[in-house]
Design a protein around this motif. Structure first.
Motif, PDB file in Angstrom:
ATOM      1  N   ALA A 258       1.193  -1.365  -0.053  1.00  0.00           N
ATOM      2  CA  ALA A 258      -0.150   0.011   0.216  1.00  0.00           C
ATOM      3  C   ALA A 258       0.853   1.145   0.577  1.00  0.00           C
ATOM      4  CB  ALA A 258      -0.702  -0.015   1.460  1.00  0.00           C
ATOM      5  N   VAL A 259       2.169   1.572   0.452  1.00  0.00           N
ATOM      6  CA  VAL A 259       2.664   1.759   0.674  1.00  0.00           C
ATOM      7  C   VAL A 259       3.690   2.665  -0.787  1.00  0.00           C
ATOM      8  CG1 VAL A 259       4.764   3.241   1.836  1.00  0.00           C
ATOM      9  CG2 VAL A 259       3.232   2.421   3.135  1.00  0.00           C
ATOM     10  N   ILE A 260       3.985   1.113  -1.086  1.00  0.00           N
ATOM     11  CA  ILE A 260       4.443   1.143  -2.650  1.00  0.00           C
ATOM     12  C   ILE A 260       3.418   2.138  -3.599  1.00  0.00           C
ATOM     13  CG2 ILE A 260       5.130   0.033  -4.659  1.00  0.00           C
ATOM     14  CD1 ILE A 260       6.421  -2.105  -1.958  1.00  0.00           C
ATOM     15  N   LYS A 261       2.550   1.794  -3.251  1.00  0.00           N
ATOM     16  CA  LYS A 261       1.444   2.361  -4.521  1.00  0.00           C
ATOM     17  C   LYS A 261       1.182   3.370  -4.730  1.00  0.00           C
ATOM     18  CE  LYS A 261      -1.050  -2.385  -5.256  1.00  0.00           C
ATOM     19  NZ  LYS A 261      -2.784  -2.508  -5.191  1.00  0.00           N
ATOM     20  N   VAL A 262       1.582   4.340  -3.041  1.00  0.00           N
ATOM     21  CA  VAL A 262       1.245   5.997  -2.707  1.00  0.00           C
ATOM     22  C   VAL A 262       2.547   6.393  -3.167  1.00  0.00           C
ATOM     23  CG1 VAL A 262       0.835   7.281  -1.382  1.00  0.00           C
ATOM     24  CG2 VAL A 262      -0.550   5.766  -0.881  1.00  0.00           C
ATOM     25  N   LEU A 263       3.265   5.507  -3.106  1.00  0.00           N
ATOM     26  CA  LEU A 263       4.248   6.805  -3.639  1.00  0.00           C
ATOM     27  C   LEU A 263       5.026   6.582  -5.250  1.00  0.00           C
ATOM     28  CD1 LEU A 263       7.006   4.488  -0.626  1.00  0.00           C
ATOM     29  CD2 LEU A 263       6.196   7.852  -1.088  1.00  0.00           C
ATOM     30  N   GLU A 264       4.546   5.087  -6.125  1.00  0.00           N
ATOM     31  CA  GLU A 264       3.848   5.419  -7.304  1.00  0.00           C
ATOM     32  C   GLU A 264       3.227   6.142  -7.858  1.00  0.00           C
ATOM     33  OE1 GLU A 264       5.106   0.369  -8.385  1.00  0.00           O
ATOM     34  OE2 GLU A 264       3.220   1.211  -7.389  1.00  0.00           O
ATOM     35  N   GLN A 265       2.099   6.878  -7.068  1.00  0.00           N
ATOM     36  CA  GLN A 265       0.906   7.267  -7.763  1.00  0.00           C
ATOM     37  C   GLN A 265       1.991   8.600  -7.576  1.00  0.00           C
ATOM     38  OE1 GLN A 265      -3.199   7.145  -5.880  1.00  0.00           O
ATOM     39  NE2 GLN A 265      -3.158   9.205  -7.279  1.00  0.00           N
ATOM     40  N   ASN A 266       2.156   9.150  -5.924  1.00  0.00           N
ATOM     41  CA  ASN A 266       2.885  10.716  -5.945  1.00  0.00           C
ATOM     42  C   ASN A 266       4.720  10.614  -6.724  1.00  0.00           C
ATOM     43  OD1 ASN A 266       0.253  10.399  -4.944  1.00  0.00           O
ATOM     44  ND2 ASN A 266       1.008  10.632  -2.856  1.00  0.00           N
ATOM     45  N   TYR A 267       5.536  10.018  -6.500  1.00  0.00           N
ATOM     46  CA  TYR A 267       6.647  10.238  -6.706  1.00  0.00           C
ATOM     47  C   TYR A 267       7.347   9.217  -8.424  1.00  0.00           C
ATOM     48  CZ  TYR A 267       6.595  12.231  -2.732  1.00  0.00           C
ATOM     49  OH  TYR A 267       6.011  13.149  -1.150  1.00  0.00           O
ATOM     50  N   SER A 268       6.619   9.549  -9.102  1.00  0.00           N
ATOM     51  CA  SER A 268       6.654   8.750 -10.396  1.00  0.00           C
ATOM     52  C   SER A 268       7.663   9.270 -10.892  1.00  0.00           C
ATOM     53  CB  SER A 268       5.622   8.932 -11.437  1.00  0.00           C
ATOM     54  OG  SER A 268       5.407  10.378 -11.648  1.00  0.00           O
ATOM     55  N   ASP A 269       8.666  10.242 -10.825  1.00  0.00           N
ATOM     56  CA  ASP A 269      10.196  10.384 -11.232  1.00  0.00           C
ATOM     57  C   ASP A 269      11.167   9.604 -10.102  1.00  0.00           C
ATOM     58  OD1 ASP A 269       8.891  12.069  -8.479  1.00  0.00           O
ATOM     59  OD2 ASP A 269      10.430  13.367  -9.236  1.00  0.00           O
ATOM     60  N   LYS A 270      10.807   8.983  -9.181  1.00  0.00           N
ATOM     61  CA  LYS A 270      11.544   8.444  -8.594  1.00  0.00           C
ATOM     62  C   LYS A 270      12.016   6.911  -8.481  1.00  0.00           C
ATOM     63  CE  LYS A 270      11.744  12.373  -6.938  1.00  0.00           C
ATOM     64  NZ  LYS A 270      13.606  13.317  -6.975  1.00  0.00           N
ATOM     65  N   LYS A 271      13.250   6.013  -8.242  1.00  0.00           N
ATOM     66  CA  LYS A 271      13.014   4.536  -8.163  1.00  0.00           C
ATOM     67  C   LYS A 271      12.386   4.567  -6.151  1.00  0.00           C
ATOM     68  CE  LYS A 271      13.452   3.194 -12.093  1.00  0.00           C
ATOM     69  NZ  LYS A 271      12.590   2.454 -12.948  1.00  0.00           N
ATOM     70  N   ILE A 272      11.890   3.489  -6.763  1.00  0.00           N
ATOM     71  CA  ILE A 272      12.333   2.549  -4.855  1.00  0.00           C
ATOM     72  C   ILE A 272      13.076   1.763  -4.557  1.00  0.00           C
ATOM     73  CG2 ILE A 272      10.203   1.532  -3.075  1.00  0.00           C
ATOM     74  CD1 ILE A 272       7.879   3.320  -5.171  1.00  0.00           C
ATOM     75  N   GLN A 273      13.473   1.460  -3.336  1.00  0.00           N
ATOM     76  CA  GLN A 273      14.379   0.774  -2.728  1.00  0.00           C
ATOM     77  C   GLN A 273      14.170  -0.016  -1.657  1.00  0.00           C
ATOM     78  OE1 GLN A 273      18.408   1.206  -3.713  1.00  0.00           O
ATOM     79  NE2 GLN A 273      17.961   1.244  -6.203  1.00  0.00           N
ATOM     80  N   LEU A 274      14.092  -0.645  -1.569  1.00  0.00           N
ATOM     81  CA  LEU A 274      14.054  -1.713  -0.348  1.00  0.00           C
ATOM     82  C   LEU A 274      14.768  -1.490   0.387  1.00  0.00           C
ATOM     83  CD1 LEU A 274      11.012  -2.197   1.063  1.00  0.00           C
ATOM     84  CD2 LEU A 274      11.606  -5.217   0.617  1.00  0.00           C
ATOM     85  N   VAL A 275      15.365  -0.733   1.189  1.00  0.00           N
ATOM     86  CA  VAL A 275      17.326  -0.955   1.486  1.00  0.00           C
ATOM     87  C   VAL A 275      18.007  -2.026   2.503  1.00  0.00           C
ATOM     88  CG1 VAL A 275      17.675   1.383   0.305  1.00  0.00           C
ATOM     89  CG2 VAL A 275      16.610   1.063   2.381  1.00  0.00           C
ATOM     90  N   GLU A 276      16.545  -1.917   3.393  1.00  0.00           N
ATOM     91  CA  GLU A 276      17.012  -3.079   4.357  1.00  0.00           C
ATOM     92  C   GLU A 276      15.353  -4.041   4.817  1.00  0.00           C
ATOM     93  OE1 GLU A 276      17.455  -1.401   8.604  1.00  0.00           O
ATOM     94  OE2 GLU A 276      19.084  -0.063   7.688  1.00  0.00           O
ATOM     95  N   THR A 277      15.405  -4.994   4.874  1.00  0.00           N
ATOM     96  CA  THR A 277      14.587  -6.100   5.133  1.00  0.00           C
ATOM     97  C   THR A 277      15.133  -7.852   5.847  1.00  0.00           C
ATOM     98  OG1 THR A 277      12.724  -6.964   4.373  1.00  0.00           O
ATOM     99  CG2 THR A 277      14.264  -7.258   3.006  1.00  0.00           C
ATOM    100  N   GLY A 278      14.032  -7.953   6.161  1.00  0.00           N
ATOM    101  CA  GLY A 278      14.619  -9.251   7.021  1.00  0.00           C
ATOM    102  C   GLY A 278      13.486 -10.484   7.254  1.00  0.00           C
ATOM    103  N   TYR A 279      14.134 -11.055   7.902  1.00  0.00           N
ATOM    104  CA  TYR A 279      12.764 -12.037   8.674  1.00  0.00           C
ATOM    105  C   TYR A 279      13.924 -13.331   9.201  1.00  0.00           C
ATOM    106  CZ  TYR A 279       8.914 -13.980   9.746  1.00  0.00           C
ATOM    107  OH  TYR A 279       7.854 -14.920  10.437  1.00  0.00           O
ATOM    108  N   TYR A 280      13.080 -13.808  10.475  1.00  0.00           N
ATOM    109  CA  TYR A 280      13.965 -14.897  10.870  1.00  0.00           C
ATOM    110  C   TYR A 280      13.505 -15.807  10.260  1.00  0.00           C
ATOM    111  CZ  TYR A 280      14.721 -11.036  14.872  1.00  0.00           C
ATOM    112  OH  TYR A 280      15.038 -10.399  14.973  1.00  0.00           O
ATOM    113  N   HIS A 281      14.497 -16.812  10.412  1.00  0.00           N
ATOM    114  CA  HIS A 281      14.958 -18.463  10.255  1.00  0.00           C
ATOM    115  C   HIS A 281      14.849 -19.221  11.333  1.00  0.00           C
ATOM    116  CE1 HIS A 281      19.322 -18.309  11.405  1.00  0.00           C
ATOM    117  NE2 HIS A 281      19.405 -17.423  10.784  1.00  0.00           N
ATOM    118  N   CYS A 282      14.788 -18.858  12.796  1.00  0.00           N
ATOM    119  CA  CYS A 282      14.581 -19.687  13.802  1.00  0.00           C
ATOM    120  C   CYS A 282      14.575 -17.796  14.957  1.00  0.00           C
ATOM    121  CB  CYS A 282      15.251 -20.518  14.578  1.00  0.00           C
ATOM    122  SG  CYS A 282      16.868 -20.003  14.671  1.00  0.00           S
TER     123      CYS A 282
END
Length: 417
Positions: A258-282
């Motif tokens: 939902a956040v990405i969609k809003v950013l795409e609509q409002n900032y079509s001149d910008k690229k978007i990157q997930l510069v941090e993510t992660g999830y637990y394996h235990c």
């Protein structure tokens, strides 16, 4: 005929630049792990002997991110134990390894002696002023000096973040603010914008080809959109919107999308990157904060972490504006050693891409390259930069008149439609 070929070449090159995607991780502690003899094994349990940067590259990764502190020797013992140690010399050495391997390099300025995030952004101890003009000038000179030093060392960044997770400003207290523009405990958004613009100015002057990344996080999804809406009243001089997303802090993939969609609509001149993510394996046994029931499709197992990576990539690849994905701290290994005392602590970080007990690579490590699609592996090619405008077919033959199909331009796959 020459004119038509030139037009086609221009279109091909433009498409190549637009379609380029990046996948990798923030590997800021990797040299420390390697120097302390951490055991990294592949998914079959075999010792990795190529060096980890080369191994990541062999798995299709093409970009790495590294943080930089002003004077990490001034950090608390606790934060040093958690891995606050990346001074300029450290980053020059690691950055050169990344560039020598032919990977893209994202530099993450923390503008502090220690961790910065939405809950803390302390001003460096040596920048002992409360005058916003003085602080902005200091930040500008510091940024410029660091980038010049990195460039001279063969560690030229391709992407630069002037601040880490700056949703609530930076250089507190004077640059403390709310994402919607409100002032916060003695700070103002105007001060923060002054600091940010000083950093961007230095980047543009020293590394005009580098992309400027502005990073926020999603403690509240509205924070992201509010932040960039407020920022545009001060500056639009940046290239990429960077987001931190950890599901156990920030919610489900639908929240992120939902956040990405809003950013795409409002900032079509910008690229978007997930510069941090992660999830637990235990999970750490006593850590009640992370509930398996919250994400039933992603249990805290190797398979669950892999499924998270698959679901995340499937969603991101529906959005052409998203061109970057970085796993945070993939090198986490061996119970998170306290780097000050060299003792094993109970602060396990089980969202890396290696099992802390065995050093064996998790399956998600090998899944990340699927974010690149057809581009996977092309960055492994050596490209003559004087001839990188040439077009080749997939057999490596030069093509003067490309028709519809897949080609290699500048070492990357390009589709001519």
């Amino acid at each position: 005929m020459k004119k038509s070929i030139l037009v086609l070449m221009t279109c091909v090159l433009a498409y190549a630049a637009q379609a380029q995607k990046y996948v990798g991780g923030d590997i800021s502690l990797l040299p420390t792990y390697e120097q302390n003899g951490a055991h990294y094994l592949d998914k079959d349990g075999k010792q990795i002997t190529t060096g980890m940067i080369n191994y990541f590259k062999a798995q299709g990764w093409n970009a790495m991110r590294v943080r930089l502190f002003v004077d990490p020797s001034k950090a608390s013992a606790e934060h040093k134990g958690e891995g606050v140690r990346q001074d300029l010399d450290y980053v020059k050495a690691l950055g050169k390894q990344i560039k020598d391997a032919g990977l893209q390099f994202m530099l993450d300025f923390h503008y502090s002696d220690t961790w910065t995030d939405p809950g803390k952004h302390s001003t460096p101890s040596a920048w002992n002023s409360s005058d916003p003009e003085v602080l902005a000038n200091t930040l500008y000179n510091y940024t410029k000096d660091c980038l010049n030093e990195l460039d001279k060392a063969g560690a030229t960044p391709d992407f630069v973040q002037p601040g880490n997770e700056i949703t609530y400003g930076m250089l507190w207290p004077t640059g403390h603010c709310y994402p919607d523009g409100g002032n916060h405990t003695g700070g103002t958004f105007a001060n923060f914008a002054k600091y940010l613009q000083a950093g961007i100015k230095a980047i543009r002057e020293v590394l005009p080809q580098a992309k400027v990344v502005i990073q926020t996080e999603m403690s509240k999804s509205s924070n992201v959109t509010n932040f960039y809406n407020t920022l545009k009243t001060y500056t639009n001089d940046y290239d990429i919107i960077g987001i931190s997303y950890y599901p156990y802090y920030h919610g489900t993939l639908s929240t992120l999308e939902a956040v990405i969609k809003v950013l795409e609509q409002n900032y079509s001149d910008k690229k978007i990157q997930l510069v941090e993510t992660g999830y637990y394996h235990c999970y750490y046994p006593d850590d009640a904060k992370f509930k398996v029931s919250t994400f039933p499709n992603w249990p805290a197992t190797n398979a669950g972490q892999l499924q998270f990576a698959k679901d995340l990539i499937a969603m991101l690849n529906k959005h052409e504006s998203v061109n970057g994905l970085y796993w945070w701290f993939p090198e986490a290994n061996e119970f998170w050693l306290d780097w000050e005392t060299k003792r094993v602590t109970d602060k396990w970080y089980n969202a890396g891409l290696f099992d802390n007990a065995t050093g064996v690579a998790q399956d998600a490590l090998y899944e990340l390259k699927t974010f690149l699609g057809d581009q996977t592996g092309i960055n492994d090619m050596t490209v003559d930069r004087q001839r990188d405008h040439l077009v080749y077919d997939l057999q490596g033959r030069s093509v003067n008149r490309p028709t519809k199909g897949l080609y290699i331009v500048g070492g990357r796959k390009v589709v001519v439609r």
